[in-house]
Every structure is written in C-alpha cells, then in structure tokens.
Design a protein around this motif. Structure first.
Motif, mmCIF file in Angstrom:
data_model
loop_
_atom_site.group_PDB
_atom_site.id
_atom_site.type_symbol
_atom_site.label_atom_id
_atom_site.label_comp_id
_atom_site.label_asym_id
_atom_site.label_seq_id
_atom_site.Cartn_x
_atom_site.Cartn_y
_atom_site.Cartn_z
ATOM 1 N N UNK A 178 5.879 38.172 42.118
ATOM 2 C CA UNK A 178 6.924 38.984 41.502
ATOM 3 C C UNK A 178 7.530 39.939 42.529
ATOM 4 N N UNK A 179 6.665 40.632 43.254
ATOM 5 C CA UNK A 179 7.141 41.618 44.228
ATOM 6 C C UNK A 179 7.941 40.970 45.348
ATOM 7 N N UNK A 180 7.619 39.715 45.660
ATOM 8 C CA UNK A 180 8.331 39.043 46.740
ATOM 9 C C UNK A 180 9.720 38.593 46.313
ATOM 10 N N UNK A 204 -2.957 47.736 46.718
ATOM 11 C CA UNK A 204 -2.352 49.068 46.817
ATOM 12 C C UNK A 204 -1.073 49.014 47.645
ATOM 13 N N UNK A 205 -1.131 48.326 48.779
ATOM 14 C CA UNK A 205 0.038 48.256 49.666
ATOM 15 C C UNK A 205 1.232 47.603 48.984
ATOM 16 N N UNK A 206 1.031 46.408 48.412
ATOM 17 C CA UNK A 206 2.207 45.727 47.859
ATOM 18 C C UNK A 206 2.700 46.399 46.580
ATOM 19 N N UNK A 207 1.818 47.024 45.813
ATOM 20 C CA UNK A 207 2.253 47.707 44.594
ATOM 21 C C UNK A 207 3.006 48.998 44.905
ATOM 22 N N UNK A 208 2.421 49.824 45.736
ATOM 23 C CA UNK A 208 3.002 51.136 46.038
ATOM 24 C C UNK A 208 4.331 50.997 46.780
ATOM 25 N N UNK A 209 4.361 50.142 47.803
ATOM 26 C CA UNK A 209 5.573 50.078 48.622
ATOM 27 C C UNK A 209 6.687 49.268 47.968
ATOM 28 N N UNK A 210 6.354 48.333 47.086
ATOM 29 C CA UNK A 210 7.413 47.696 46.297
ATOM 30 C C UNK A 210 7.973 48.705 45.301
ATOM 31 N N UNK A 235 1.814 31.778 41.006
ATOM 32 C CA UNK A 235 2.990 32.014 41.839
ATOM 33 C C UNK A 235 4.250 31.673 41.057
ATOM 34 N N UNK A 236 4.227 30.524 40.376
ATOM 35 C CA UNK A 236 5.380 30.138 39.569
ATOM 36 C C UNK A 236 5.572 31.092 38.400
ATOM 37 N N UNK A 237 4.461 31.540 37.811
ATOM 38 C CA UNK A 237 4.548 32.517 36.716
ATOM 39 C C UNK A 237 5.204 33.805 37.213
ATOM 40 N N UNK A 238 4.828 34.240 38.411
ATOM 41 C CA UNK A 238 5.430 35.445 38.979
ATOM 42 C C UNK A 238 6.919 35.297 39.205
ATOM 43 N N UNK A 239 7.338 34.106 39.656
ATOM 44 C CA UNK A 239 8.765 33.859 39.839
ATOM 45 C C UNK A 239 9.517 33.874 38.532
ATOM 46 N N UNK A 246 14.817 49.744 38.075
ATOM 47 C CA UNK A 246 13.795 49.566 37.041
ATOM 48 C C UNK A 246 12.885 48.375 37.334
ATOM 49 N N UNK A 247 13.415 47.331 37.993
ATOM 50 C CA UNK A 247 12.565 46.163 38.270
ATOM 51 C C UNK A 247 11.472 46.511 39.276
ATOM 52 N N UNK A 248 11.739 47.508 40.103
ATOM 53 C CA UNK A 248 10.725 47.930 41.072
ATOM 54 C C UNK A 248 9.715 48.894 40.463
ATOM 55 N N UNK A 249 10.062 49.520 39.367
ATOM 56 C CA UNK A 249 9.066 50.343 38.661
ATOM 57 C C UNK A 249 7.938 49.467 38.135
ATOM 58 N N UNK A 250 8.287 48.276 37.670
ATOM 59 C CA UNK A 250 7.294 47.352 37.115
ATOM 60 C C UNK A 250 6.239 46.988 38.158
ATOM 61 N N UNK A 251 6.630 47.025 39.434
ATOM 62 C CA UNK A 251 5.726 46.617 40.513
ATOM 63 C C UNK A 251 4.492 47.498 40.617
ATOM 64 N N UNK A 252 4.518 48.686 40.016
ATOM 65 C CA UNK A 252 3.376 49.598 40.114
ATOM 66 C C UNK A 252 2.236 49.219 39.171
ATOM 67 N N UNK A 253 2.466 48.308 38.242
ATOM 68 C CA UNK A 253 1.458 47.972 37.233
ATOM 69 C C UNK A 253 0.124 47.482 37.805
ATOM 70 N N UNK A 254 0.100 46.686 38.890
ATOM 71 C CA UNK A 254 -1.201 46.227 39.401
ATOM 72 C C UNK A 254 -2.147 47.352 39.818
#
Length: 444
Positions: free
Chosen positions: A35-37, A94-100, A154-158, A176-184
């Motif tokens: 998702x983040x990618x 932490x890295x991919x969640x916070x920085x996304x 991976x496909x689910x994330x896409x 707003x789509x980047x706010x969702x990235x913090x959920x993990x």
C-alpha cells in the motif's frame, strides 16, 4: 539425555494458533508494505498540479522509493541475520509507516522524495524478514503455502491503495491516503510481545529459555525440560565470514548466481508487462476499457496461481513447479500477441498472471528454504535487491520496444524471453546441498 534437533521440532509441528497469529500479522504488514509503495500513483496528478512539477520530476520522485527498497532489502537482510529478525522487522515497520505518514506533511518535492526514500528502505527490508520468519516457523508441509498466502497480500495492498484513493482523495484530499499509512504502528506492541527470532539465532545467542518457549508454541506435542540439550548448529550453517560471503561458500556459488539471474529476469518481465500491458493490448487492437480489464484479470490470476502452485510446490517440490511455471508464462505471453476470442484471451491473461507473478512469489519461498537459517534473510534480501534492478529495467525495456515499432506479436515475444531465461537459470540451481541439510525435502 537425548539432544533435540530444533529444525525437526519445527518441521514436525502442526498448524496452530501460533502460526495463525504469525500469518495474520505478516499478511497485514505485507498489505501495508505494498500500500505504502503504490499509493503514490494515486496522488501523482494532484502533486504535479499543486507543486508545478513535470512528468519527469514526478517519475524521479517515484523512483526514490524503488531505490530505497533495493537498499533496504540488502541492508536489513544482512542485519537481521546478525542481530535477529524480530527487532529488524519492527524497525522496518516503523520506518515505512512513519515516513509514509510524514509524506502528508511534506512542504515540497524535495522533502517528499526524501521521506519516500526512507520509507522505501523500510519497505524493502520487510519482505526478506517476513519470508524468513515464516519459513523459520512453518511446518514442513506448509512452507510454500504459508509464504504464498503472505505474498498474495502484495496484490491486496495494491487493491487497497486503489480503493483508499478512490474514496478518500475526493472527500479528504490527497494527504488523507498517507494518514492511513500510520495504521501498522498499532501492530508494534503485538510484535514486541509475540514475535520471536529464528530458533537457530536463539540457539546461537544462548537464549535457551526463549527457545524452549517458542518451540513448545510451534509444536504442541513437545515438552522441553529446563535441562534439555539441543543439537548444535551444523558446520554448513556456520560458514566462515559474513553471511554475504557464505552465499558463495560450501557449494552455493552456482545456486546463488542462478537465483539472482532468475530474479532479475522475472521482475524485468513482471514490471515491464504490468507497466505496459494496457498499451500492449491497445497496440494489439483492443479498446482501452478492455485493456484495463486485462490488467485486473492479470492480478486476479496472480493471486489464484500463487495459492494453487504454492500448494503443489509443497507436494511435489518447489523447483519441479517453478521451472514449468516460467516456461508456461513465456508461452502464454507469446499467445497474447495474437488476435483471439475475447473470452479465450481473458483465460490466457489469467494464466500469464498466474505463471509470472505466481512464479515470482513462490521463488521467494524457494530461496528461503534453499539457504540455512543463519543466512536466510541475507539470501532473500540480495535476491530481492537484484530482482529490483530487473524491475527498474523492465519498464524502460518496454518503452524501448515501443520506439522500435515492432508488431504486437514481437513485443510479447520480447517479454517472454526473460521468462525462458529464468526457467533455465532455476533449472541449474543444484539441490544436493539443500537436501543434505534438510532445508528442502527430497522428492520420493
């Protein structure tokens, strides 16, 4: 007192609550990893307008995440084998969640690109550690199936990225789509409490109490007394030097090189086709709407193929399944260049997705089983990193093909050739050492 072999204890375990919890958590991590990618593709048009950037600048911004993934896959693969998978995986999440998430607060393209690069490092580091962790604790008869289930995410994330973009951006804006990235981040307490390093790492580091605990979770039939002794790690598991050098020691050099070639070719084929499939189908004479539907069918085929062939790999052996999959992928891709009945064409597209992306997903499972536990994350990380280079070359290769004004048939044949090369490369991966070390089950 007889010694306990930790590999046998894990292999002989039955699928239970421990495996279910690990599988669910890893599926969520991989879903948001993807998702983040890919969420960037949903906001490109808005950012180009808001920040007055060109298509070239937008493409460069997108590439920062890919380069970060290459670095993260190799770097965190090595570090995980040295310091343990659990803490490295938590750091990657932490890295991919916070920085996304921070991308939503970027004031301009430079800061946004920096955040995407750092997030990409975390995204790249997740995959080798998740797959290695699944292999460390999966029962022998479910190695490939458990990894296949995770890879389908991976496909689910896409898909999730597309749905979030469709419903969030019009109402709440692109940020707003980047706010969702913090959920993990919410998974971190669970990972700290319930995740464990691989049994081999626990044994080598002398964390025997934790090793006894996790082995009783994995295999409910095992009761380990406090004074139980464990068989030491075999010589082949403790090759001299770094885990990177160990990839080429003890008769592994040929297998390592062949695996890298296969990963490069496979991701070149996949990324090239997924990038250019709508255009290729348009070039073959199909309408744009049909071309986009072909892309959906391609991904659905990938999910179904990964699950079906993952199950077959557990039954017949990974290599016996992988090599034919790559050959079929090349054949089916060649048929895409010919004008066919639409229904038949959908079937061919689904088969192509199943045997290209499906083969790549199962390839990760193969690598995780081919190498001993103490170098497993490093091996997956390097294979993934080399593959990412092919993934970068793929779209460029497709663009070059269009400049040559080739026929539709020749365009598809050109993308089929890497599949044949991948099949040849995997066929030359020797399995004798893996059989000797009980990493891959020898066929009857």
């Amino acid at each position: 007192m007889p010694r306990i072999n930790i590999v046998d204890v894990v292999n002989e375990g039955k699928f239970n609550r421990f495996h279910i919890g690990l599988l669910i958590c890893c599926c969520i991590i991989i879903t948001f990893d993807m998702f983040d990618l890919v969420i960037y593709s949903s906001v490109i048009p808005i950012l180009m307008k808001e920040w007055s950037i060109s298509t070239v600048q937008a493409g460069v911004m997108g590439s920062y995440g890919i380069f970060g993934m290459m670095i993260g896959a190799i770097l965190f693969g090595i570090l995980a084998d040295k310091f343990g998978r659990k803490n490295i995986l938590i750091l990657c999440v932490v890295l991919f969640s916070v920085f996304t998430f921070l991308c939503a607060f970027a004031p301009g393209p430079t800061t946004f690109s920096l955040f995407r690069f750092i997030a990409g490092v975390g995204i790249g580091g997740v995959l080798p550690n998740v797959i290695a962790l699944m292999t460390d604790y999966a029962p022998k008869h479910m190695h490939n199936m458990m990894v296949s289930i995770v890879m389908c995410c991976f496909s689910v994330g896409g898909i999730l990225a597309g749905l979030i973009g469709i419903y969030f951006i019009p109402h709440l804006g692109w940020k707003s789509v980047y706010w969702v990235a913090a959920l993990p981040i919410l998974l971190i307490p669970f990972m700290v409490k319930y995740f464990h390093d691989s049994p081999a790492i626990l044994l080598v580091k002398g964390r025997l109490d934790e090793l006894r605990l996790v082995l009783t979770k994995v295999n409910k039939k095992v009761t380990l007394a406090p004074d139980v002794e464990f068989e030491p790690i075999s010589v082949s598991e403790k090759d001299s030097g770094s885990p990177v050098a160990a990839l080429f020691q003890n008769r592994r050099a040929q297998g390592t090189v062949m695996i890298w070639i296969a990963f490069f070719m496979c991701l070149l084929m996949i990324n090239g086709v997924t990038t250019w499939l709508p255009n290729l189908m348009l070039n073959a004479g199909y309408a744009l709407g049909s071309s986009l539907r072909f892309m959906i069918v391609f991904n659905v085929g990938a999910i179904i193929g990964t699950l079906i062939f993952g199950s077959l790999a557990d039954k017949f052996g990974v290599k016996k399944v992988l090599v034919p999959m790559f050959i079929v992928s090349a054949i089916s891709m060649t048929f895409l260049g010919f004008k066919n009945d639409v229904l038949l064409l959908y079937v061919i597209v689904a088969i192509t997705g199943a045997c290209t992306m499906g083969a790549q997903n199962i390839s990760y499972s193969f690598v995780s089983q081919y190498y001993p536990s103490l170098m497993r994350s490093t091996a997956i990380g390097f294979a993934s990193g080399i593959g990412r280079i092919g993934g970068i070359v793929g779209p460029t290769f497709g663009g070059y093909l269009f400049t040559l004004n080739l026929s539709a048939q020749m365009n598809f044949v050109s993308f089929a050739i890497p599949g044949i090369i991948a099949a040849i490369a995997f066929s030359f991966v020797p399995l004798k050492l893996a059989f000797e070390n009980k990493m891959i089950k020898k066929p009857a």
